[in-house]
Write a protein that holds these residues in place. Structure first.
Motif, PDB file in Angstrom:
ATOM      1  N   SER A   1       0.839  28.599   1.640  1.00  0.00           N
ATOM      2  CA  SER A   1       1.558  29.733   0.953  1.00  0.00           C
ATOM      3  C   SER A   1       1.373  29.235  -0.503  1.00  0.00           C
ATOM      4  CB  SER A   1       2.840  30.039   1.307  1.00  0.00           C
ATOM      5  OG  SER A   1       3.364  31.016   0.555  1.00  0.00           O
TER       6      SER A   1
ATOM      7  N   THR B   1      11.484  28.721   2.496  1.00  0.00           N
ATOM      8  CA  THR B   1      10.790  27.474   1.862  1.00  0.00           C
ATOM      9  C   THR B   1      11.177  26.180   3.147  1.00  0.00           C
ATOM     10  OG1 THR B   1      12.849  26.551   0.857  1.00  0.00           O
ATOM     11  CG2 THR B   1      11.350  27.965  -0.375  1.00  0.00           C
TER      12      THR B   1
ATOM     13  N   VAL C   1       7.657  30.847   8.271  1.00  0.00           N
ATOM     14  CA  VAL C   1       7.794  32.371   8.403  1.00  0.00           C
ATOM     15  C   VAL C   1       8.553  32.628   9.725  1.00  0.00           C
ATOM     16  CG1 VAL C   1       5.465  32.640   9.455  1.00  0.00           C
ATOM     17  CG2 VAL C   1       6.630  34.613   8.452  1.00  0.00           C
TER      18      VAL C   1
ATOM     19  N   GLN D   1       3.111  27.875   7.587  1.00  0.00           N
ATOM     20  CA  GLN D   1       1.996  28.494   7.114  1.00  0.00           C
ATOM     21  C   GLN D   1       1.750  27.936   5.568  1.00  0.00           C
ATOM     22  OE1 GLN D   1       2.568  32.661   6.874  1.00  0.00           O
ATOM     23  NE2 GLN D   1       3.996  32.525   5.223  1.00  0.00           N
TER      24      GLN D   1
ATOM     25  N   THR E   1      10.599  34.843   5.253  1.00  0.00           N
ATOM     26  CA  THR E   1       9.783  33.693   4.893  1.00  0.00           C
ATOM     27  C   THR E   1      10.873  32.972   4.257  1.00  0.00           C
ATOM     28  OG1 THR E   1       7.558  34.845   4.664  1.00  0.00           O
ATOM     29  CG2 THR E   1       7.681  32.772   3.545  1.00  0.00           C
TER      30      THR E   1
ATOM     31  N   GLY F   1       4.486  28.545  -1.835  1.00  0.00           N
ATOM     32  CA  GLY F   1       5.764  27.632  -1.033  1.00  0.00           C
ATOM     33  C   GLY F   1       5.855  26.552  -1.768  1.00  0.00           C
TER      34      GLY F   1
ATOM     35  N   TYR G   1      -3.416  37.427   9.810  1.00  0.00           N
ATOM     36  CA  TYR G   1      -3.053  37.137   8.584  1.00  0.00           C
ATOM     37  C   TYR G   1      -3.340  38.369   7.460  1.00  0.00           C
ATOM     38  CZ  TYR G   1      -3.534  32.247  10.393  1.00  0.00           C
ATOM     39  OH  TYR G   1      -3.512  31.036  10.903  1.00  0.00           O
TER      40      TYR G   1
ATOM     41  N   SER H   1       5.201  27.295   3.610  1.00  0.00           N
ATOM     42  CA  SER H   1       6.369  28.050   4.001  1.00  0.00           C
ATOM     43  C   SER H   1       6.534  28.171   5.158  1.00  0.00           C
ATOM     44  CB  SER H   1       6.315  29.314   3.042  1.00  0.00           C
ATOM     45  OG  SER H   1       5.441  30.112   3.778  1.00  0.00           O
TER      46      SER H   1
ATOM     47  N   LYS I   1      -1.229  35.195   4.691  1.00  0.00           N
ATOM     48  CA  LYS I   1       0.181  35.091   5.110  1.00  0.00           C
ATOM     49  C   LYS I   1       0.119  35.578   6.653  1.00  0.00           C
ATOM     50  CE  LYS I   1       2.536  35.393   0.771  1.00  0.00           C
ATOM     51  NZ  LYS I   1       3.623  36.345  -0.024  1.00  0.00           N
TER      52      LYS I   1
END
Length: 299
Positions: free
Chosen positions: A119, A64, A101, A117, A62, A122, A249, A99, A253
C-alpha cells in the motif's frame, strides 16, 4: 505415553495456554529435515472432507499493521494471510509499505479474514520472500521498520541469526529445502554460529480432545517493541483456515478474494496464537546474562 510424545504434549500445552519464552536455539546450527521434522502418532486433518464453501470475500476496511496486529485483538480471532502480496513485489526482499485489509463474506455472517497487501499509504515494513534472507537491526530506530512480513507457512521454517555488527539475519527457509537454503551454507552465509528458529514442529501440531493432530498452515510475522526493546516472532496456528486465492485488485488494493472456507464441528480454523522473544546475541552469552540479572534481583 512415550517420552517423545510426553515432551510434545508439554510443549504444545505450553503453547496453547500462553506460556511463552525465547525462540528455540538450533542444535548444531541446523534445521530438522525429513522424518525428524515430524512428531510421531499424529493424525493428519483432512480439511477437504469437511464442509467447504468457495465464496467471495470483499474488502470492508483497511488497517495499518500496528492497528491490526498490536492495538486490536484481531490476530487471536481471525485468520490472517499474506497471499494478497502480489508475486514480484520486493522479489529479493527489502523495505516496502504495507497495510492489512479486512475481508468479509456477505452471506456467511461472521466469516472474516485479514490479508496483507502492499500500500502506497501503508506502514513501512520488511518483506522477506520464501527462500530469501534479509538483514535487520537488532534495535531499529524510530524511523526504521518495526515489522517483518513473509509468505504463509506450510512446512517452512523461520530462522534468526544474531550477527556481530548490530544486525540479525532473518530467513524464510522453504520446506524440503532445509539443507540447500540453510544447513549446508557456510557460517558467514548463515550470519553466525548460533541461530534460532521456528520449525514445523513448533506450529504444525495441536492437541484436540487429547489427540495429537497434525495440520499444515500458519501465519507468522516479527515485530519490534519500543517498550521492551526486543523483537518477537508471532505465529497464528491455523487448522482448516480459509484458503485464499485469486485476489481482485483495484489501483493496487485488494477489493475481493476467493476463499475455500472449511467448516467442521471438531475444530476451529484458528487453534491459537503464540510468540517467542528473539535473543540478540550468542546463546550462552545471552542466557548467562539473563541468569545474572535474575540473581541480582533476588538480593
Amino acid at each position: 505415553m512415550g517420552l517423545l510424545r510426553l515432551a510434545s504434549f508439554v510443549i504444545l500445552t505450553a503453547h496453547l495456554f500462553g506460556v511463552h519464552g525465547y525462540l528455540p536455539e538450533l542444535r548444531r546450527n541446523r534445521l530438522r529435515t525429513g522424518d525428524d521434522k515430524e512428531l510421531p502418532d499424529a493424525r493428519l486433518i483432512d480439511c477437504v472432507r469437511g464442509k467447504m464453501i468457495l465464496s467471495d470475500f470483499h474488502a470492508t476496511h483497511t488497517y495499518t499493521p500496528t492497528q491490526a496486529l498490536v492495538r486490536e485483538n484481531f490476530f487471536g480471532r481471525f485468520a490472517f494471510t499474506s497471499h494478497g502480496v502480489q508475486p514480484g513485489v520486493l522479489r529479493d526482499g527489502g523495505i516496502g509499505r504495507f497495510s492489512i485489509v479486512k475481508l468479509n463474506h456477505g452471506v456467511l455472517f461472521g466469516k472474516t479474514a485479514f490479508a496483507l497487501q502492499p500500500s502506497a499509504v501503508g506502514e513501512y515494513a520488511y518483506w522477506m520472500p520464501q527462500g530469501q534472507h534479509i538483514d535487520v537491526p537488532k534495535h531499529p530506530s524510530a524511523n526504521q521498520p518495526h515489522f517483518i512480513f513473509t509468505p504463509d507457512f506450510s512446512g517452512c521454517s523461520w530462522t534468526v541469526t544474531p550477527m556481530s555488527n548490530g544486525m540479525m539475519r532473518v530467513k524464510h527457509v522453504e520446506g524440503g529445502h532445509e539443507d540447500g537454503q540453510f544447513n549446508n551454507l557456510p557460517t558467514e552465509a548463515k550470519g553466525g554460529t548460533t541461530s534460532y528458529a521456528m520449525q514445523f514442529r513448533d506450529y504444525g501440531y495441536v492437541f484436540v480432545n487429547g489427540q495429537l493432530i497434525k495440520h499444515s498452515t500458519a501465519y507468522a510475522y516479527m515485530h519490534y517493541s519500543t517498550s521492551t526493546r526486543a523483537w518477537t516472532l508471532h505465529v497464528q496456528h491455523q487448522t482448516c483456515a480459509p484458503r485464499p486465492g485469486n485476489p481482485t485488485y483495484v489501483d493496487g488494493k485488494i477489493t475481493a478474494m476467493k476463499m475455500n472456507y472449511f467448516q467442521h464441528e471438531s475444530w476451529q480454523p484458528i487453534t491459537g496464537t503464540d510468540f517467542w522473544r528473539i535473543p540478540t546475541g550468542r546463546a550462552h552469552d545471552y542466557f548467562e546474562a539473563r541468569r545474572r540479572h535474575l540473581n541480582n534481583h533476588r538480593h
